[in-house]
Design a protein around this motif. Structure first.
Motif, PDB file in Angstrom:
ATOM      1  N   PHE A 131       0.840  -1.197   0.000  1.00  0.00           N
ATOM      2  CA  PHE A 131       0.000   0.000   0.000  1.00  0.00           C
ATOM      3  C   PHE A 131       0.872   1.242   0.000  1.00  0.00           C
ATOM      4  O   PHE A 131       1.877   1.290   0.693  1.00  0.00           O
ATOM      5  CB  PHE A 131      -0.891  -0.010   1.244  1.00  0.00           C
ATOM      6  CG  PHE A 131      -2.046   0.925   1.149  1.00  0.00           C
ATOM      7  CD1 PHE A 131      -3.174   0.563   0.452  1.00  0.00           C
ATOM      8  CD2 PHE A 131      -1.989   2.178   1.727  1.00  0.00           C
ATOM      9  CE1 PHE A 131      -4.240   1.423   0.343  1.00  0.00           C
ATOM     10  CE2 PHE A 131      -3.052   3.049   1.620  1.00  0.00           C
ATOM     11  CZ  PHE A 131      -4.183   2.673   0.921  1.00  0.00           C
ATOM     12  N   PRO A 132       0.503   2.259  -0.807  1.00  0.00           N
ATOM     13  CA  PRO A 132       1.301   3.485  -0.822  1.00  0.00           C
ATOM     14  C   PRO A 132       1.359   4.105   0.573  1.00  0.00           C
ATOM     15  O   PRO A 132       0.322   4.274   1.212  1.00  0.00           O
ATOM     16  CB  PRO A 132       0.551   4.402  -1.780  1.00  0.00           C
ATOM     17  CG  PRO A 132      -0.461   3.584  -2.444  1.00  0.00           C
ATOM     18  CD  PRO A 132      -0.622   2.306  -1.726  1.00  0.00           C
TER      19      PRO A 132
ATOM     20  N   PRO B 100      -0.247   8.329   1.590  1.00  0.00           N
ATOM     21  CA  PRO B 100      -1.644   8.573   1.964  1.00  0.00           C
ATOM     22  C   PRO B 100      -1.973   8.030   3.346  1.00  0.00           C
ATOM     23  O   PRO B 100      -2.681   8.684   4.118  1.00  0.00           O
ATOM     24  CB  PRO B 100      -2.434   7.835   0.877  1.00  0.00           C
ATOM     25  CG  PRO B 100      -1.528   7.758  -0.272  1.00  0.00           C
ATOM     26  CD  PRO B 100      -0.153   7.648   0.293  1.00  0.00           C
ATOM     27  N   LEU B 101      -1.420   6.856   3.683  1.00  0.00           N
ATOM     28  CA  LEU B 101      -1.685   6.293   5.004  1.00  0.00           C
ATOM     29  C   LEU B 101      -1.078   7.151   6.102  1.00  0.00           C
ATOM     30  O   LEU B 101      -1.700   7.410   7.128  1.00  0.00           O
ATOM     31  CB  LEU B 101      -1.100   4.888   5.088  1.00  0.00           C
ATOM     32  CG  LEU B 101      -2.046   3.738   4.817  1.00  0.00           C
ATOM     33  CD1 LEU B 101      -1.400   2.438   5.226  1.00  0.00           C
ATOM     34  CD2 LEU B 101      -3.333   3.926   5.602  1.00  0.00           C
TER      35      LEU B 101
ATOM     36  N   ALA C 229      -3.256  10.064   6.622  1.00  0.00           N
ATOM     37  CA  ALA C 229      -4.468   9.761   7.384  1.00  0.00           C
ATOM     38  C   ALA C 229      -4.136   9.587   8.859  1.00  0.00           C
ATOM     39  O   ALA C 229      -4.840  10.096   9.729  1.00  0.00           O
ATOM     40  CB  ALA C 229      -5.123   8.499   6.836  1.00  0.00           C
ATOM     41  N   LEU C 230      -3.034   8.873   9.138  1.00  0.00           N
ATOM     42  CA  LEU C 230      -2.674   8.619  10.537  1.00  0.00           C
ATOM     43  C   LEU C 230      -2.318   9.908  11.259  1.00  0.00           C
ATOM     44  O   LEU C 230      -2.733  10.131  12.397  1.00  0.00           O
ATOM     45  CB  LEU C 230      -1.494   7.647  10.606  1.00  0.00           C
ATOM     46  CG  LEU C 230      -1.852   6.187  10.388  1.00  0.00           C
ATOM     47  CD1 LEU C 230      -0.609   5.350  10.196  1.00  0.00           C
ATOM     48  CD2 LEU C 230      -2.640   5.666  11.574  1.00  0.00           C
TER      49      LEU C 230
ATOM     50  N   ALA D  20      -5.052  12.005  12.198  1.00  0.00           N
ATOM     51  CA  ALA D  20      -5.827  11.481  13.321  1.00  0.00           C
ATOM     52  C   ALA D  20      -5.247  11.885  14.670  1.00  0.00           C
ATOM     53  O   ALA D  20      -5.882  11.680  15.691  1.00  0.00           O
ATOM     54  CB  ALA D  20      -5.899   9.950  13.230  1.00  0.00           C
TER      55      ALA D  20
ATOM     56  N   ILE E 231      -8.621  -3.090   4.462  1.00  0.00           N
ATOM     57  CA  ILE E 231      -8.042  -1.754   4.278  1.00  0.00           C
ATOM     58  C   ILE E 231      -9.103  -0.681   4.461  1.00  0.00           C
ATOM     59  O   ILE E 231      -8.907   0.300   5.184  1.00  0.00           O
ATOM     60  CB  ILE E 231      -7.381  -1.635   2.888  1.00  0.00           C
ATOM     61  CG1 ILE E 231      -6.089  -2.440   2.865  1.00  0.00           C
ATOM     62  CG2 ILE E 231      -7.080  -0.177   2.555  1.00  0.00           C
ATOM     63  CD1 ILE E 231      -5.360  -2.385   1.562  1.00  0.00           C
TER      64      ILE E 231
ATOM     65  N   VAL F 260      -9.000   2.159   7.325  1.00  0.00           N
ATOM     66  CA  VAL F 260      -8.906   3.544   6.887  1.00  0.00           C
ATOM     67  C   VAL F 260     -10.051   4.369   7.467  1.00  0.00           C
ATOM     68  O   VAL F 260      -9.859   5.450   8.010  1.00  0.00           O
ATOM     69  CB  VAL F 260      -8.917   3.591   5.343  1.00  0.00           C
ATOM     70  CG1 VAL F 260      -9.364   4.929   4.849  1.00  0.00           C
ATOM     71  CG2 VAL F 260      -7.538   3.276   4.804  1.00  0.00           C
TER      72      VAL F 260
ATOM     73  N   ILE G 282      -9.455   4.937  11.161  1.00  0.00           N
ATOM     74  CA  ILE G 282      -8.414   5.937  11.437  1.00  0.00           C
ATOM     75  C   ILE G 282      -8.959   7.350  11.225  1.00  0.00           C
ATOM     76  O   ILE G 282      -8.730   8.250  12.026  1.00  0.00           O
ATOM     77  CB  ILE G 282      -7.194   5.702  10.526  1.00  0.00           C
ATOM     78  CG1 ILE G 282      -6.491   4.408  10.920  1.00  0.00           C
ATOM     79  CG2 ILE G 282      -6.217   6.858  10.613  1.00  0.00           C
ATOM     80  CD1 ILE G 282      -5.441   3.981   9.936  1.00  0.00           C
ATOM     81  N   ILE G 283      -9.715   7.516  10.135  1.00  0.00           N
ATOM     82  CA  ILE G 283     -10.179   8.867   9.824  1.00  0.00           C
ATOM     83  C   ILE G 283     -11.164   9.368  10.868  1.00  0.00           C
ATOM     84  O   ILE G 283     -11.188  10.542  11.209  1.00  0.00           O
ATOM     85  CB  ILE G 283     -10.815   8.900   8.420  1.00  0.00           C
ATOM     86  CG1 ILE G 283      -9.759   8.573   7.383  1.00  0.00           C
ATOM     87  CG2 ILE G 283     -11.389  10.264   8.114  1.00  0.00           C
ATOM     88  CD1 ILE G 283     -10.310   8.428   6.015  1.00  0.00           C
TER      89      ILE G 283
ATOM     90  N   LEU H 144     -11.111   8.627  13.963  1.00  0.00           N
ATOM     91  CA  LEU H 144     -10.503   8.638  15.297  1.00  0.00           C
ATOM     92  C   LEU H 144     -10.535   9.994  15.996  1.00  0.00           C
ATOM     93  O   LEU H 144     -10.962  10.078  17.142  1.00  0.00           O
ATOM     94  CB  LEU H 144      -9.057   8.161  15.203  1.00  0.00           C
ATOM     95  CG  LEU H 144      -8.765   6.713  15.572  1.00  0.00           C
ATOM     96  CD1 LEU H 144      -7.267   6.480  15.546  1.00  0.00           C
ATOM     97  CD2 LEU H 144      -9.315   6.378  16.934  1.00  0.00           C
TER      98      LEU H 144
ATOM     99  N   LEU I 291      -8.882   7.094  -0.288  1.00  0.00           N
ATOM    100  CA  LEU I 291      -7.938   6.074   0.160  1.00  0.00           C
ATOM    101  C   LEU I 291      -8.346   4.702  -0.353  1.00  0.00           C
ATOM    102  O   LEU I 291      -7.500   3.899  -0.744  1.00  0.00           O
ATOM    103  CB  LEU I 291      -7.852   6.080   1.687  1.00  0.00           C
ATOM    104  CG  LEU I 291      -7.115   7.299   2.234  1.00  0.00           C
ATOM    105  CD1 LEU I 291      -7.261   7.405   3.730  1.00  0.00           C
ATOM    106  CD2 LEU I 291      -5.648   7.219   1.864  1.00  0.00           C
TER     107      LEU I 291
ATOM    108  N   ALA J 153      -6.228   2.229  -2.790  1.00  0.00           N
ATOM    109  CA  ALA J 153      -5.984   0.816  -2.490  1.00  0.00           C
ATOM    110  C   ALA J 153      -6.401  -0.060  -3.658  1.00  0.00           C
ATOM    111  O   ALA J 153      -5.670  -0.969  -4.063  1.00  0.00           O
ATOM    112  CB  ALA J 153      -6.733   0.416  -1.227  1.00  0.00           C
TER     113      ALA J 153
END
Lengths: 402, 332
Positions: free
Chosen positions: A241-242, A245-246, A249-250, A253, B19, B23, B26-27, B29, B299, B303
């Motif tokens: 997974f790229p 972007p993750l 997002a993290l 958060a 995934i 995702v 997480i968003i 959260l 996202l 994916a």
């Protein structure tokens, strides 16, 4: 021949058979020295007896670019220890009369005569049309730079009050080596302070991901079966997974209410969360192949427990390799932090990192006029390149088969 | 072969479900949501029907429900290309992202083609001219390409373009074509603007690919059949093309799995720097404003693109390389 001998001979001939000849083969009780046959020179002995780490160091030393880059990195990390002393100003001091001042050149000669390192003052005018500040050098007065001097006060690592600097501006003069930003803060000092954050993010992140990789990879390699299967799938998903972007997002958060220090640790955790799969995979495959080796079997036959075999024999034998590959992923962590902060989702002011500094350079119209805002790019690239070369050298040195 | 494809498809489905679930989790959260500011405003201004308005807003975005329920609504909607409402202007997400996804895909596919073409030419040249100046130059450029992060490169290019040529490199089309229907002129303008982002995003991938192609081809060129062929007097070009090159080309296909995530990550940040009308800036904005549906959709699509890209590369590799096809698995 004496008379006694003659008498013995005569008696022997008659009474007892002659004594047997001594056996031809004698086993010596002396301890055997294997080096008798093949005497090692002192040089050879030094080489054969050297430990793994020593061998690695010798091989690394031959790799000139790696040594130079390693030296540079060491220097940078030493600088981060004493940022307060190196930087002439505090990172947050605002010089309201010098906003967007260009870098100040260091001169040696004033009107043909030698003065020593000094700076000229600024003369500021405003462009009547665009209202832009235009700075020119005011050549009438000189401001000699002071060295090993008392200047702006600071708190060394937030603990000890101090005023000692490596270099300070003269009284009434300024020393903006790399110019100032939109609030009149000295760029050079900010870059020096930011190095502390940017460089340690990689170190903390990698130690965390190192532990994660070691534990998870160890579990996968040791238990095998369905646990191994699940961990393998998870690794595959994370790796395919790229990341950016993750990461975005993290880090989005992370609650806005957190203190900057908490955010800093949050970011390192986020960086480590996506980085461990590579290390875990290396640990697992090394464990699987090494446990078939003779020395592992020998240890098992001597009754060593699995913990002892893994901890004492298997892990040390690929630790050097692991550290080398960990070094190679530090730059990607530093870069990730820079990218996140640059996008405004990473570290937040008042914490200063190179990414936070670059965040000020997002508006191209501002940068086109004040080019020195782009300067944090230089240390980023230098550090990344050095880590690349150093890590490459380390990896070559750690590989016993090359 | 058919079993292999079926198996890969079966793995794809749970992967995407996991995934999307993670995702979405997480968003959602962080505390607050995309209308928090709006609600605060309504409440502070008071008025007789303030509470009612707030209630309406919350209902519009299903914010009164727990996140797991919202996930269920969103996830079941995705199956029919209905991604719910975005907080931006109350528009359905599917309407907002349509053109951006298309442009992003065009950009990413062009980047991969760019990586292929450039690394093919340079890699083959470097391998056939080992230890000559051309090889060293190629290696050096490759190393720099690996070391300079693409968003910094974009930033520098942007600065150079602005400062020395007076042009802004940003954007993906000339301003007059924005919001215009597609035409030949618009397409040309897009293609012209694509060049710089494609180069910027592609450098890192190209550098890695050149290294691998060069190493593979060098390995192959040292084998005995090449020596035999040369001894028998085969023309050099034919000797290169007939077998060694074909062998060495495997990573071109198999590495899509590595390159695709890299290209997608790169395209997100580069398009933010160059302010391209692709998914990058919108994703960033959606994450910052906690626009859950929009961000989660982006996202998820990322994916899906990655998973499909990897699948295609695996299938292509199996089709191209009999060693892999006959084993029925991917060769590591």
């Amino acid at each position: 021949m004496t008379a006694m001998d003659e008498a013995r001979q005569a008696a022997g001939a008659v009474a007892t058979p002659p004594p047997a000849p001594p056996p031809a083969h004698v086993v010596s009780k002396e301890p055997w020295d294997p080096y008798v046959a093949e005497k090692l020179t002192a040089e050879q002995e030094r080489f054969y007896m050297a430990g793994q780490w020593k061998l690695m160091w010798w091989r690394l030393r031959r790799h000139k670019p790696a040594v130079i880059c390693g030296g540079f990195l060491l220097f940078m990390y030493l600088v981060t220890l004493v940022s307060e002393i190196i930087a002439p100003y505090d990172q947050h001091t605002r010089h309201i009369r010098h906003i967007f001042a260009p870098p100040q050149g260091i001169h040696l000669f004033h009107e043909g005569s030698f003065v020593g390192p000094f700076t000229y003052g600024y003369k500021m005018e405003r462009d009547p049309d665009t209202l832009q500040r235009i700075y020119t050098e005011d050549k009438s007065t000189t401001h000699p730079v002071r060295f090993f001097c008392l200047g702006e006060s600071y708190e060394f690592w937030g603990l000890i009050e101090g005023r000692f600097h490596l270099a300070c501006p003269s009284e009434g003069g300024t020393l903006f080596l790399l110019g100032t930003d939109r609030l009149g803060r000295d760029m050079f000092s900010r870059i020096v302070y930011a190095a502390r954050i940017s460089l340690t993010v990689g170190l903390f992140g990698i130690s965390l991901s190192f532990v994660l990789g070691l534990v998870i990879g160890g579990i996968a390699g040791y238990y095998g079966g369905w646990i191994d299967n699940i961990i393998q799938r998870a690794i595959e998903i994370i790796k395919s997974f790229p990341h950016l972007p993750l990461w975005l997002a993290l880090s989005a958060a992370l609650p806005v209410t957190w203190s900057p220090l908490l955010v800093y640790f949050g970011i390192t955790i986020i960086l480590a969360l996506l980085d461990w799969p590579g290390l875990a995979r290396a640990v697992r495959s090394k464990l699987l192949s090494l446990r078939e080796e003779d020395f592992a079997t020998a240890a098992a036959l001597m009754g060593a427990s699995p913990q002892r075999i893994i901890g004492r024999h298997l892990i040390p034998s690929f630790m050097s390799h692991l550290i080398a590959s960990a070094t190679l992923s530090i730059p990607s962590m530093i870069l990730a932090e820079t990218a996140l902060s640059f996008l405004g989702l990473g570290l937040r002011p008042p914490i200063t990192s190179w990414g936070v500094l670059l965040n000020e350079a997002t508006d191209i119209n501002v940068v086109a006029v004040n080019w020195w805002l782009m300067l944090p790019v230089v240390p980023v690239i230098l550090v990344i390149l050095s880590f690349q070369f150093f890590g490459d050298g380390l990896r070559d040195a750690a590989d016993p088969y090359h | 072969m058919l079993r292999y494809v079926a198996k890969r498809f079966l793995i794809m489905v749970p992967t995407l479900v996991i995934i999307s679930f993670l995702v979405f989790f997480i968003i959602t959260l962080p505390p607050g949501n995309c209308v928090t500011a709006q609600i605060d405003e309504i409440l502070s201004s008071g008025g007789s029907n303030a509470m009612e308005k707030v209630h309406q807003l919350e209902q519009l975005y299903d914010l009164d429900k727990p996140w797991i329920q919202r996930y269920a609504i969103w996830a079941s909607g995705t199956l029919t290309w209905d991604f719910g409402l975005s907080c931006q202007d109350n528009q359905p997400v599917s309407q907002l992202i349509g053109e951006r996804i298309a442009l992003t895909m065009v950009m990413e596919i062009s980047t991969i083609i760019f990586i292929w073409v450039v690394s093919f030419i340079i890699g083959v040249y470097a391998a056939t001219h080992q230890y000559r100046p051309g090889d060293y130059i190629a290696s050096f450029i490759g190393f720099i390409g690996l070391a300079i992060p693409n968003f910094l490169l974009a930033l520098v290019l942007l600065y150079v373009g602005k400062r020395y040529f007076g042009v802004s490199v940003g954007g993906l089309m000339d301003p007059q074509y924005i919001d215009q229907p597609w035409s030949w002129a618009k397409t040309r303008s897009v293609l012209e603007h694509l060049i710089i982002p494609v180069i910027v995003i592609g450098t890192a991938g190209t550098a890695g690919m050149i290294r691998r192609l060069r190493a593979n081809l060098l390995d192959e060129l040292q084998k005995q059949y090449v020596t035999t062929g040369r001894a028998k007097g085969l023309p050099p070009l034919k000797l290169l093309m007939k077998y060694p090159l074909r062998h060495a080309l495997n990573p071109f296909v198999s590495d899509i799995g590595h390159i695709l995530p890299e290209v997608i990550s790169g395209s997100v940040i580069v398009s933010v720097v160059l302010s391209l009308p692709t998914t990058g800036p919108m994703l960033l904005n959606a994450l910052k404003t906690q626009d859950t549906n929009l961000a989660a959709t982006f996202l998820l699509l990322v994916a899906v693109l990655t998973v499909i890209g990897t699948l295609i590369s695996d299938l292509l590799l199996a089709a191209l390389d009999p060693r892999i096809r006959l084993q029925g698995g991917r060769e590591k």
